[in-house]
Scaffold this motif. Structure first.
Motif, mmCIF file in Angstrom:
data_model
loop_
_atom_site.group_PDB
_atom_site.id
_atom_site.type_symbol
_atom_site.label_atom_id
_atom_site.label_comp_id
_atom_site.label_asym_id
_atom_site.label_seq_id
_atom_site.Cartn_x
_atom_site.Cartn_y
_atom_site.Cartn_z
ATOM 1 N N GLN A 165 37.164 47.462 20.904
ATOM 2 C CA GLN A 165 37.865 47.129 19.467
ATOM 3 C C GLN A 165 38.617 48.005 18.700
ATOM 4 N N LEU A 166 38.077 49.176 18.623
ATOM 5 C CA LEU A 166 38.722 49.979 17.376
ATOM 6 C C LEU A 166 39.952 50.578 18.189
ATOM 7 N N ARG A 167 40.062 50.670 19.560
ATOM 8 C CA ARG A 167 41.102 51.101 20.215
ATOM 9 C C ARG A 167 42.123 50.068 20.244
ATOM 10 N N ALA A 168 41.759 48.823 20.524
ATOM 11 C CA ALA A 168 42.797 47.706 20.246
ATOM 12 C C ALA A 168 43.401 47.889 19.107
ATOM 13 N N GLY A 169 42.514 48.017 18.071
ATOM 14 C CA GLY A 169 43.212 47.832 16.589
ATOM 15 C C GLY A 169 44.167 49.220 16.207
ATOM 16 N N ALA A 170 43.861 50.185 16.880
ATOM 17 C CA ALA A 170 44.886 51.211 16.706
ATOM 18 C C ALA A 170 46.053 51.026 17.377
ATOM 19 N N ASP A 171 46.029 50.205 18.484
ATOM 20 C CA ASP A 171 47.037 49.985 19.098
ATOM 21 C C ASP A 171 47.888 48.961 18.216
ATOM 22 N N GLU A 172 47.333 48.353 17.611
ATOM 23 C CA GLU A 172 47.836 46.912 16.864
ATOM 24 C C GLU A 172 48.337 47.491 15.412
ATOM 25 N N HIS A 173 47.681 48.576 14.862
ATOM 26 C CA HIS A 173 48.265 48.926 13.651
ATOM 27 C C HIS A 173 49.222 50.177 13.931
ATOM 28 N N GLY A 174 49.711 50.299 15.176
ATOM 29 C CA GLY A 174 50.750 51.191 15.450
ATOM 30 C C GLY A 174 49.971 52.707 15.229
ATOM 31 N N LEU A 175 48.720 53.010 15.380
ATOM 32 C CA LEU A 175 48.185 54.186 15.201
ATOM 33 C C LEU A 175 47.713 54.787 16.317
ATOM 34 N N ALA A 176 48.333 54.770 17.458
ATOM 35 C CA ALA A 176 47.557 55.199 18.608
ATOM 36 C C ALA A 176 48.234 56.460 19.202
ATOM 37 N N PRO A 177 48.171 57.424 18.514
ATOM 38 C CA PRO A 177 48.787 58.785 18.647
ATOM 39 C C PRO A 177 48.015 59.163 20.134
ATOM 40 N N GLU A 178 48.643 60.412 20.792
ATOM 41 C CA GLU A 178 48.107 60.878 21.803
ATOM 42 C C GLU A 178 46.672 61.654 21.585
ATOM 43 N N ASP A 179 46.663 62.161 20.202
ATOM 44 C CA ASP A 179 45.210 63.132 20.126
ATOM 45 C C ASP A 179 44.392 62.219 19.468
ATOM 46 N N LEU A 180 44.189 60.811 19.524
ATOM 47 C CA LEU A 180 43.317 60.001 18.996
ATOM 48 C C LEU A 180 41.844 60.450 19.734
ATOM 49 N N THR A 181 40.803 60.696 18.880
ATOM 50 C CA THR A 181 39.756 61.109 19.336
ATOM 51 C C THR A 181 38.543 59.909 18.568
ATOM 52 N N MET A 182 37.638 59.405 19.576
ATOM 53 C CA MET A 182 36.890 58.452 18.730
ATOM 54 C C MET A 182 35.358 58.857 19.313
ATOM 55 N N ASP A 183 34.463 58.575 18.420
ATOM 56 C CA ASP A 183 32.948 58.915 18.784
ATOM 57 C C ASP A 183 32.426 57.513 17.976
ATOM 58 N N VAL A 184 31.740 56.593 18.664
ATOM 59 C CA VAL A 184 30.809 55.559 18.434
ATOM 60 C C VAL A 184 29.621 55.791 18.693
ATOM 61 N N ARG A 185 28.575 55.600 17.923
ATOM 62 C CA ARG A 185 27.197 55.822 18.177
ATOM 63 C C ARG A 185 26.439 54.722 17.456
ATOM 64 N N ASN A 186 25.342 54.664 18.055
ATOM 65 C CA ASN A 186 24.208 53.901 17.358
ATOM 66 C C ASN A 186 22.991 54.783 16.754
ATOM 67 N N VAL A 187 23.126 55.041 15.316
ATOM 68 C CA VAL A 187 22.257 56.004 14.615
ATOM 69 C C VAL A 187 21.210 55.307 13.614
ATOM 70 N N GLU A 188 19.963 55.332 14.037
ATOM 71 C CA GLU A 188 18.804 54.908 13.510
ATOM 72 C C GLU A 188 19.221 53.515 12.974
ATOM 73 N N GLY A 189 19.513 52.534 13.945
ATOM 74 C CA GLY A 189 19.856 51.334 14.069
ATOM 75 C C GLY A 189 21.171 50.665 13.166
#
Length: 136
Positions: free
Chosen positions: A76-100
Motif C-alpha cells: 500500500q505504501l509503495r502504491a501510495g508513493a507512486d500515486e503521490h508522485g513520490l517514487a524516486p529511485e532511492d526510496l527505501t522502506m522498512d515495515v515491521r510488527n513491533v510489540e503488536g
C-alpha cells in the motif's frame, strides 16, 4: 555660469539619477528569486506532507480488525508513493510488527532546483499504528 537644476527644493547632483530605479529593480529581482524558490520547493514539501498523512492512515488501517500483514502495508505504501508522485529511485522502506504495532519507515531524497543550486529534499518519516494488532 550654469544654474543647477532644482528638483523639490534642492539641487540635483550628478550620479543621483536612477538610484531609485536600481533599488526597485533589485527588489523585484529578489522577490522574483524568492517566488521561484517557493514555486519549486512547495510542491515537493506538500506532497511529502500528504504522504506522511497517508502513511499514518495506512498503518492504522492495518492494525485494526480484520488486521493486515506487513506485506500488505508495504504494498500500500509503495502504491501510495507512486500515486503521490513520490517514487524516486532511492526510496527505501522498512515495515515491521513491533510489540503488536505496525511501524513503517520510509526514506527518499528528491532534488529541488533553486536559483543557483540544487537542494536535496530529504524525506525520512516513521509512522506507528495507534492501536494494537488484532491477533486471531
Amino acid at each position: 555660469m550654469r544654474v543647477p537644476h532644482v528638483q523639490h527644493g534642492r539641487p540635483r547632483r550628478r550620479g543621483e539619477t536612477g538610484g531609485s530605479r536600481l533599488s526597485f529593480l533589485l527588489a523585484v529581482a529578489v522577490i522574483g528569486l524568492v517566488g521561484y524558490a517557493i514555486y519549486q520547493y512547495a510542491p515537493v514539501a506538500y506532497d511529502a506532507f500528504k504522504y506522511k498523512d497517508f502513511m499514518r492512515e495506512t498503518v492504522d488501517k492495518a492494525a485494526y480488525p480484520p488486521g493486515q500483514t506487513v506485506a500488505w502495508v508495504e504494498s500500500q505504501l509503495r502504491a501510495g508513493a507512486d500515486e503521490h508522485g513520490l517514487a524516486p529511485e532511492d526510496l527505501t522502506m522498512d515495515v515491521r510488527n513491533v510489540e503488536g504495532r505496525i511501524v513503517a519507515r520510509v526514506q527518499w531524497t528528491r532534488p529541488v532546483n533553486l536559483p543557483g543550486f540544487i537542494y536535496e529534499y530529504k524525506f525520512d518519516h516513521t509512522a506507528r499504528s495507534s492501536g494494537f494488532l488484532n491477533t486471531k
